[in-house]
Scaffold this motif. Structure first.
Motif, PDB file in Angstrom:
ATOM      1  N   ILE A1346       0.787  -1.345  -0.195  1.00  0.00           N
ATOM      2  CA  ILE A1346      -0.092   0.047   0.178  1.00  0.00           C
ATOM      3  C   ILE A1346       0.865   1.272  -0.070  1.00  0.00           C
ATOM      4  O   ILE A1346       1.612   1.428   0.881  1.00  0.00           O
ATOM      5  N   ASN A1348       0.483   4.428   0.169  1.00  0.00           N
ATOM      6  CA  ASN A1348       0.239   5.924   0.775  1.00  0.00           C
ATOM      7  C   ASN A1348       1.462   6.344   1.629  1.00  0.00           C
ATOM      8  O   ASN A1348       1.806   7.416   1.663  1.00  0.00           O
ATOM      9  N   THR A1373      -3.151   1.985  -4.180  1.00  0.00           N
ATOM     10  CA  THR A1373      -3.531   2.677  -3.288  1.00  0.00           C
ATOM     11  C   THR A1373      -5.020   2.999  -3.676  1.00  0.00           C
ATOM     12  O   THR A1373      -5.522   2.761  -4.710  1.00  0.00           O
ATOM     13  N   TRP A1376      -9.400   7.612   0.705  1.00  0.00           N
ATOM     14  CA  TRP A1376     -10.214   7.456   1.648  1.00  0.00           C
ATOM     15  C   TRP A1376     -11.678   8.128   1.287  1.00  0.00           C
ATOM     16  O   TRP A1376     -11.788   9.455   0.672  1.00  0.00           O
ATOM     17  N   TYR A1393      -6.795   0.507   6.264  1.00  0.00           N
ATOM     18  CA  TYR A1393      -6.155   0.313   4.733  1.00  0.00           C
ATOM     19  C   TYR A1393      -6.235  -1.119   4.628  1.00  0.00           C
ATOM     20  O   TYR A1393      -6.152  -1.722   3.587  1.00  0.00           O
ATOM     21  N   ILE A1401      -9.195  -2.112  -3.754  1.00  0.00           N
ATOM     22  CA  ILE A1401      -7.506  -1.586  -4.110  1.00  0.00           C
ATOM     23  C   ILE A1401      -7.016  -2.585  -4.916  1.00  0.00           C
ATOM     24  O   ILE A1401      -5.859  -2.268  -5.458  1.00  0.00           O
TER      25      ILE A1401
END
Length: 1615
Positions: A1346, A1348, A1373, A1376, A1393, A1401
């Motif tokens: 992920i 982010n 990613t 939100w 996440y 995702i």
């Protein structure tokens, strides 16, 4: 004032004393001063991913948003190459640009322009033009003379193609759709050849709403799109030729401003400012939060070698520090500069608190409010406090409290919850959660722009503010039709009929609770269900039977019918609403007449029974077919119905009725009434107290249930009492005498509005030529409503519309006037031109005459009868029309001589010129579809489509609706205005009517929220910041808790608004009265641009940065970036760990620097299916016309939400090939991303005919879908956010070369593993986890990370690691969603996440994935877990062990709530789990988990371990397969007895010992040190660092020796 002076002198005294104390105490001695000056800073910048854009072009785009003509004025100002050549710096150039723009704008719009320019808000629009320029070059064959220019279909060689350094390159070109022209010779040659090409209808380039079209252009001329930048050498010549050709009507000139890469050298000095430097953005916040270091989760490696970065400015002295104003002190004592600065540093960093005693917290909120309110600049003070709160909190807590402030705050909190923040702009509430600087500036700009328009109309400032802040009438979603008339026939009356006598009449029973579905039997006509139907139709018959059935069941509704004849209405339509003599037999009319007879002679009930009998005798009980009912069926039923009770034989009655035409007139009038109401279009419908519904039984019951709450509310407030006539009340308060779903927007179409203001104020405006028609006797009255009719005289629809408008005025309207805009789309023959000329001249000369409407009515009738003149010679037509005009003029007392003179002077060319001007206004400026007929009512656009019936009554409905909903309140304000600076002779009825039209049309396009709040009820004497500016047309009301994240964000926004435009504000402070903990544990900076971002030394642009001066050295800080909702950002330059910033470790570097990048903007939307749930799993793809599939996504069940990553440009959204496109219909949608605000779309899809009952997702389809995927591979990159072409991130996916030895050694199905890490420590663990997985399996492995929170270093190292060790990886990613409750802490966001977005995702092609915590070590082949049968469950987790008895006190799931909730099921640990993605999506597990999350997360005490608690809580609905215990071992919970069997070891936190992670890792896992050494050595090698070990790592007794190649090497610290 005296008190203020006293306070201020006290401050100076304190300053003097403190400074002297410091000096005397020896703090200023060199060593001590140096110690204090050792303070460290943090600096953060955020840049856009795209290449730089010229500020000059950004300025022109900003001006075009203001007023389209200003764009061209500005271009003319700057087209000379030497413009601005006197400037030697970027700052000078930008000031020159601003100066020129200010000359074109009024204040405060000029100030907003300057701020928006420094904000770089139009840069994305220029990126969009750049994309179109690339497509232009790659899609059109280049002119032969320029064959050497390399142009590739991908557009990737765009920069080389147009670079002047390449052979034959150019910086400007014209795209005509089928050729590119690079110089003026080619352009002139093309322009000359246009006459010959006209017949050759060549392909026209596509134009968009945002395009700059040269003003007053010929709408039908060929399009020429000029790509170039003002200020370049090649621009002026081509621009001048195109502008001249446009004015002559030869071309439609469109300019798309583009400065290709490499053309900066050919541009004027100021023209290239900003084009070379990266676009550094502002309008975001940066937070440095004090981190909880309970478990000491921090990497022990230190940065030994950093990149040499220039140490930036260190101090921002303008801010007040703890009451001291340092610029003033330095001004007075310049010789003590070093000592004073040392003192300032000491104040800033001496007391950083993250805890206070309970008694110190008690009044902290009130003390903060008091400190703010007593400051000389309260807004600045609020910003200073909440952005540096940990440094300021100690002295704040010791402040003596003024009770008047405290009492007022507490009094206000009876009306507003403590700590709540609200904000309203001119009365309209703004959602603070979604607010960002760009949105706020757009809203403020819109208000100021409207105010500027109103002031140009001579309205005083006070009236402009009144209009802007007045609440518009609520647009009720209940549109009631007033059907009251003698044509309604009621079957029953609840208040009078004997069958309801036993019912109670107490209305209060409506308010009593009942069981769901239970009806309330009250003896009162509350619900009037009146059905409009054709009794001879199938739906009419069905409705009659349903009414009788519900009536017999004693449903508490009053039933009635209005009958009409479809056949008769068709005849009325064909004969222009006049009723012809009807000789033929009409069954519906016959049935209606017989119904009337039975009703009057016998009873209504029998009459209804008669209608029912007709169909029963013909079709049987329940069979309603569409075959025509014949007269003998009706007569038979009539005889049968009356036989038992007839006074004379029914057959005789029939003959009598037919002979005497009894009730025929009433029956026909009933049809006329339905025609007038417009309800016949619905065939059968129900009016429930006037609200329109379908006519079936379900709709009837639903309509009753929908109406019930409205009646209950009226009863509750006493507005409906026992004697009230409910129908009379509802219909007299709000109803219309006409129904047209196209006008009321019930047909699903969105209302469209345009502003007429810009067109009105143009030179040579169309409005100068318009004269208005009004109803007789009302010509001297001001008219609040103006209908502008765009009429194509060559179409039947147009002439019908024109005729209906005249009928509408003849019928009489006191509130409206009509302006005629007549043109001809297809036929510009002389008869039509002559007709337009007669119309226009008659209206302009005789509009005040009493009978002018009769003349025009006669002319319309004559023209419609002739419609397309078939005379072979136009002269015949002219003669005929002349005769008709003369005779009509004689009948209506209009001067015949004038008409004779007009016929003599008629000029077809002059009329044609008028056509061109009208076409530009209608189709260019207003954007109507070319050749359409339309009504524009005070800015509301209503376009007629072929087959739409639009009658005089519809114009009446349009008038009523627009007046009630949008114009009435504006007109009332205008009527009360006291005009200053306007000649009293000018205050005519036309003046008032024009202002009402223009103001209403401008207000109609205004986008603003409808919610309002009553801020005036709050006390504001002691606890409010009041900033008044009587000349401001904007007022902000706000309630703010200064010690809240919302307060941190709002303070700088309000500060900048006050500085830029001095608007009026009232800010009521609303802190939480009794705090239990520190409300803010962070430092915060909001990044705002300024003119200083442009260099005053050279031509460079630095851009704004967040700067934290003198941050605490010994506190661990974590950095979060608070960006606008549509931004996806990532760090790209950060040497240090942004998760664990400890400034005392910086060494000699004074400023820690981080650079983030705006990776992409967000395109989000909600997808709905009509009358159904959102189409869960529907797939969309997005791309360009030539590459349609660049990004993709799927629709969630939650609100039909979907999202995609995009960059600025023009994109097309469509359904993905496969099941989505097979089942659903959706035409490709064009989406322009041209601002930093992203885009939100609302899309409605529908299933294809015949496939309405098929499911989009089911098990069989899922299997077939996978097979298709495997075979075709069309969608292998579904949801591949990070690797999309659009975001241009080439490094995010690394497919490893298949030929490498390591890769070849791996065989079998790929194991997919995903993980998440944040901070250098967890990235270090993550590399170790990767190595542990790879060393234990021979199968291919793909890791999903992920994206982010990964550091730039990790993203640099991972491609090399993948290459070296033979694995694949992908960065994914998901932003939100705004509607999902947000987490504030970074750690909780990371947890979320792990579980919330699993279905969206990953690509759809991914069928299974294993989550492995970063701090885990794998000791077995993960293929075993990957292949495990999960017994049909979507998730598989390992239950917590329970064999370490020391931890029993911490096993919360064994007691209380969790024990009851789990009901014997195990509580699982979330460090390792398997997701069967196919099952997960098929069962909508993701949607279910998000619903549970939304319900639970709003309680701060629930979901304390979010990623673990959520799946465990939901396991009754989303079942979990429990993995064998050996799959996850951790020392804290499992104990050493089972360690030997462990397949994975997790470094769980130990709540008893709180042992640091690294220490635990070395102690617990023997192989950890070897793996760590290998990973760190590899990292150091890749980053080219020669790092020395920060500490010796003693091997533990059970650590095996690493293999040879690692033994002799000392490991260096990683970055």
């Amino acid at each position: 004032m005296a008190a203020a002076r006293g306070a201020r002198s006290g401050v100076w005294a304190a300053a003097a004393v403190l400074v002297s104390v410091l000096l005397v105490g020896g703090l200023a001695v060199g060593g001590a001063a140096a110690e204090i000056r050792r303070q460290k800073n943090v600096e953060v910048a955020l840049r856009a991913k795209w290449a730089g854009t010229p500020v000059l072009l950004e300025a022109s785009e900003l001006l075009s948003k203001e007023w389209k003509d200003l764009f061209w004025d500005f271009i003319d100002d700057w087209k000379e190459l030497d413009k601005g050549s006197e400037c030697l710096t970027a700052k000078c150039c930008v000031q020159k640009i601003v100066e020129d723009a200010r000359a074109l704008l009024n204040e405060p719009l000029a100030s907003i322009f300057e701020f928006s320019l420094t904000l770089r808000s139009t840069s994305p629009r220029l990126v969009l033009y750049r994309q179109l320029a690339e497509e232009s070059l790659s899609s059109v064959p280049v002119n032969n003379s320029l064959e050497q220019i390399s142009v590739h279909s991908t557009g990737e060689n765009f920069h080389e193609a147009v670079s002047p350094s390449s052979s034959g390159g150019t910086c400007c070109w014209v795209d005509t759709g089928n050729a590119l022209l690079f110089n003026s010779a080619d352009l002139l040659q093309w322009l000359e050849g246009l006459g010959k090409l006209a017949a050759d209808s060549t392909e026209q380039p596509e134009l968009f709403d945002f395009d700059h079209v040269y003003p007053r252009t010929n709408i039908t001329a060929p399009v020429a799109i000029f790509y170039g930048a003002v200020g370049t050498k090649c621009f002026k010549e081509l621009h001048v030729h195109l502008a001249e050709a446009s004015m002559q009507g030869k071309v439609r000139y469109v300019l798309r401003p583009v400065l290709p890469s490499g053309c900066q050298a050919t541009s004027s000095i100021c023209g290239s400012i900003g084009a070379v430097d990266a676009v550094t953005l502002s309008g975001y916040g940066v937070e440095l939060a004090l981190k909880n270091m309970e478990y000491k989760a921090m990497d022990d490696t230190a940065v030994k070698k950093g990149v040499a970065l220039e140490d930036p400015k260190t101090e921002d002295l303008s801010q007040e520090v703890r009451g001291f104003i340092f610029p003033k002190i330095l001004e007075r004592k310049p010789e003590l500069n070093a000592e004073i600065m040392a003192f300032r540093d000491y104040l800033l960093s001496s007391t950083v608190s993250d805890t206070l005693e309970v008694w110190e917290l008690k009044d902290l909120g009130h003390q903060t409010a008091q400190r703010i309110l007593q400051a000389s600049d309260p807004l600045q003070s609020m910003q200073e406090i909440n952005q540096n709160f940990p440094s300021i909190v100690s002295p704040l807590s010791r402040m003596k409290l003024d009770n008047s402030i405290k009492d007022e705050i507490i009094a206000n909190q009876r009306m507003v919850p403590p700590g709540k923040s609200l904000m309203a702009l001119n009365g309209a509430l703004i959602n603070i959660e979604d607010l960002d600087l760009y949105l706020l500036m757009d809203m403020v700009h819109e208000e100021l722009s409207l105010a500027d328009q109103f002031i140009r109309l001579k309205l005083p400032q006070s009236a402009a503010y009144k209009i802007l802040s007045a609440p518009p009438p609520a647009e009720s979603n209940s549109f009631r039709v007033d059907f009251r008339s003698s044509h309604v026939h009621y079957l029953n009356n609840l208040e009078e009929d004997a069958m309801y006598r036993r019912w109670r009449s107490n209305l209060q029973e409506l308010l009593m609770p009942v069981f769901p579905g239970q009806m309330r039997y009250i003896r009162k006509n509350l619900f009037h269900a009146v059905y409009v139907l054709d009794p001879a139709s199938a739906c009419g018959a069905e409705t009659i039977d349903m009414i009788l059935s519900l009536y017999q069941d004693s449903v508490p509704i009053r039933f009635g019918i209005i009958m009409y004849s479809s056949r008769l209405i068709n005849v009325i339509e064909e004969n222009d609403a006049t009723l012809p003599v009807n000789d033929g037999e009409d069954t519906s009319i016959l049935m209606t007449r017989l119904f009337f007879y039975i009703k009057e002679t016998y009873s209504t009930q029998l009459a209804f029974q008669f209608l029912s009998n007709i169909h029963k005798s013909r079709n049987g009980e329940n069979d309603y077919n569409e075959e025509l009912v014949e007269a003998h069926h009706v007569e038979g039923a009539f005889v049968d119905s009356l036989l038992s009770s007839a006074k004379s034989h029914p057959q005789d009655v029939l003959l009598k009725l037919q002979k005497e035409n009894m009730y025929k007139h009433e029956a026909e009038e009933s049809s006329r009434f339905v025609h007038k109401l417009g309800l016949y279009k619905l065939q059968c419908c129900l009016l429930m107290n006037g609200l329109v519904h379908e006519s079936n039984e379900d709709a009837t019951m639903n309509a009753m249930n929908d109406e019930l709450p409205r009646i209950q509310e009226q009863v509750y407030y006493g507005h409906i009492q026992s004697h009230t006539d409910v129908l009379e009340k509802f219909l007299s308060e709000s109803s219309y005498k006409r129904y047209n779903p196209l006008i009321t927007s019930k047909s699903g179409g969105k209302k469209r509005f345009v502003s007429l203001f810009a067109s009105y104020h143009q030179e040579d405006s169309v409005f100068n030529d318009i004269n208005y028609l009004q109803s007789p006797g009302t010509t001297d009255d001001a008219k609040p409503v103006t209908h502008l009719l765009a009429v194509d005289l060559s179409s039947k629809v147009g002439t019908k519309l024109l005729h209906e408008a005249i009928r509408y005025l003849m019928a009489g309207s006191n509130r409206a006037r009509v302006g005629l805009l007549l043109y001809a789309h297809n036929d510009s023959s002389s008869p039509i031109l002559l007709l337009k000329d007669i119309f226009d001249r008659t209206v302009s000369s005789f509009s005040y005459k009493e009978k002018v409407l009769d003349f025009l009515h006669g002319l319309c009738k004559f023209y419609e009868a002739q419609h397309t003149p078939t005379y072979s010679v136009a002269g015949d037509w002219t003669t005929t029309i002349m005769e008709k005009v003369y005779s009509l003029a004689a009948e209506t007392a209009l001067p015949i001589d004038d008409y004779k003179a007009w016929f003599t002077s008629f000029s077809a060319d002059k009329v044609l010129k008028g056509f061109n001007k009208l076409s530009d206004f209608l189709f260019g400026q207003l954007g109507l579809p070319f050749g359409s007929n339309a009504v524009i009512t005070n800015g509301r656009v209503f376009v007629m489509n072929e087959g739409d019936s639009f009658l005089a009554d519809d114009l009446g409905l349009l008038e009523s609706m627009e007046y009630e909903l949008r114009t009435k309140y504006i007109f009332e304000i205008i009527e009360e205005v006291e005009w200053a600076g306007v000649d009293p002779d000018d205050l005519t009825s036309k003046f008032y009517s024009n202002i009402a039209m223009l103001v209403s049309s401008s207000m109609s396009v205004r986008e603003r929220p409808s919610e309002r709040a009553h801020f005036e009820i709050l006390h504001a004497e002691h606890s409010a910041i009041k900033l008044n500016n009587v000349n401001s047309s904007i007022h902000i009301d706000a309630v703010i808790d200064p010690l809240s994240p919302a307060g941190q964000k709002l303070s700088p926004l309000l500060c900048i608004l006050w500085k830029q435009i001095q608007l009026s504000m009232r800010i009521v402070l609303n802190p939480i009265s009794s705090l239990a903990d520190l409300p803010l544990k962070n430092f915060y900076r909001f990044v705002l641009p300024s003119m200083d971002d442009f260099s005053s030394a050279d031509y460079s642009v630095h851009g704004p940065k967040a700067f934290f001066a003198n941050m605490p050295l010994s506190k661990t800080l974590t950095m979060n970036i608070d960006v606008p909702e549509p931004w996806l950002v990532e760090p790209v330059v950060a040497i240090h760990d942004l998760d664990n910033i400890l400034l005392e470790n910086l060494g000699d570097v004074r400023t820690l620097q981080a650079v983030f990048e705006l990776e992409a903007l967000l395109l989000t939307g909600h997808c709905m299916e009509k009358n159904r749930d959102p189409p869960r799993g529907l797939q969309f793809i997005l791309g360009t016309k030539r590459r349609p599939h660049l990004v993709d996504t799927l629709v969630m069940a939650n609100l039909g939400y979907w999202q995609m990553k995009v960059s600025p440009g023009v994109w097309y959204l469509q359904l993905a090939p496969g099941r989505s496109a097979d089942l659903y219909e959706l035409p490709p949608k064009l989406i322009a991303i041209d601002s930093l605000r992203g885009k939100l779309m609302h899309i409605e899809v529908q299933k294809k005919k015949g496939r309405e009952h098929e499911d989009l997702l089911n098990a069989a389809d899922d299997h077939n879908f996978q097979e298709n995927m495997d075979n075709k591979g069309w969608n292998n990159n579904l949801l591949k956010w990070a690797s999309s072409f659009i975001s241009g991130d080439a490094s995010s996916k690394m497919k490893v070369d298949k030929s490498t030895d390591r890769k070849d050694a791996r065989q079998g199905e790929t194991i997919n593993i995903f993980s998440v890490a944040s901070g250098h420590l967890y990235e270090r663990f993550l590399k170790i986890m990767i190595l542990s997985v790879l060393k234990k399996t021979q199968r291919p492995v793909k890791f999903w990370f992920i994206k982010n929170y990964l550091s730039p270093q990790f993203k640099d190292v991972i491609p090399h690691m993948a290459q070296e060790y033979g694995f694949e990886y992908e960065l994914v990613t998901y932003k939100w969603p705004t509607w999902l409750h947000k987490q504030k802490e970074k750690q909780r966001i990371i947890w979320a996440y792990k579980i919330l977005f699993l279905d969206v995702i990953f690509p759809l092609s991914l069928r299974k994935v294993i989550f492995v915590d970063a701090d885990q070590i794998v000791r077995t082949d993960m293929g075993e877990l990957y292949d495990m049968n999960l017994k049909g469950r979507p998730l598989a987790y390992t239950p917590f062990c329970d064999n370490n008895k020391d931890m029993d006190g911490y096993r919360f799931w064994k007691q209380g709530f969790w024990k009851d909730h789990l009901r014997g099921r195990p509580y699982h640990i979330s460090a390792l789990y398997v997701v069967d993605l196919a099952k997960f999506r098929q069962t909508a597990a993701g949607d279910t988990l998000r619903v549970f999350y939304e319900q639970l997360s709003k309680d701060p005490n629930s979901l304390s371990n979010l990623d673990q608690d959520l799946p465990n809580y939901a396991q009754h609905t989303v079942p979990i397969f429990s993995l064998p215990q050996e799959w996850l071992w951790c020392e804290s919970w499992c104990g050493n007895a089972t360690k030997a069997r462990a397949k994975t070891i997790d470094l769980c936190n130990n709540p008893m010992t709180k042992e640091p992670k690294l220490q635990g890792a070395r102690r617990i896992v023997p192989e950890w040190v070897g793996l760590d050494n290998e990973a760190r050595q590899f990292t150091a090698l890749i980053l080219g660092e020669n790092l020395e070990s920060a500490e010796a790592i003693p091997p533990t007794s059970d650590t095996p020796k690493p293999d040879g190649k690692n033994t002799d090497q000392k490991l260096n610290d990683e970055l």
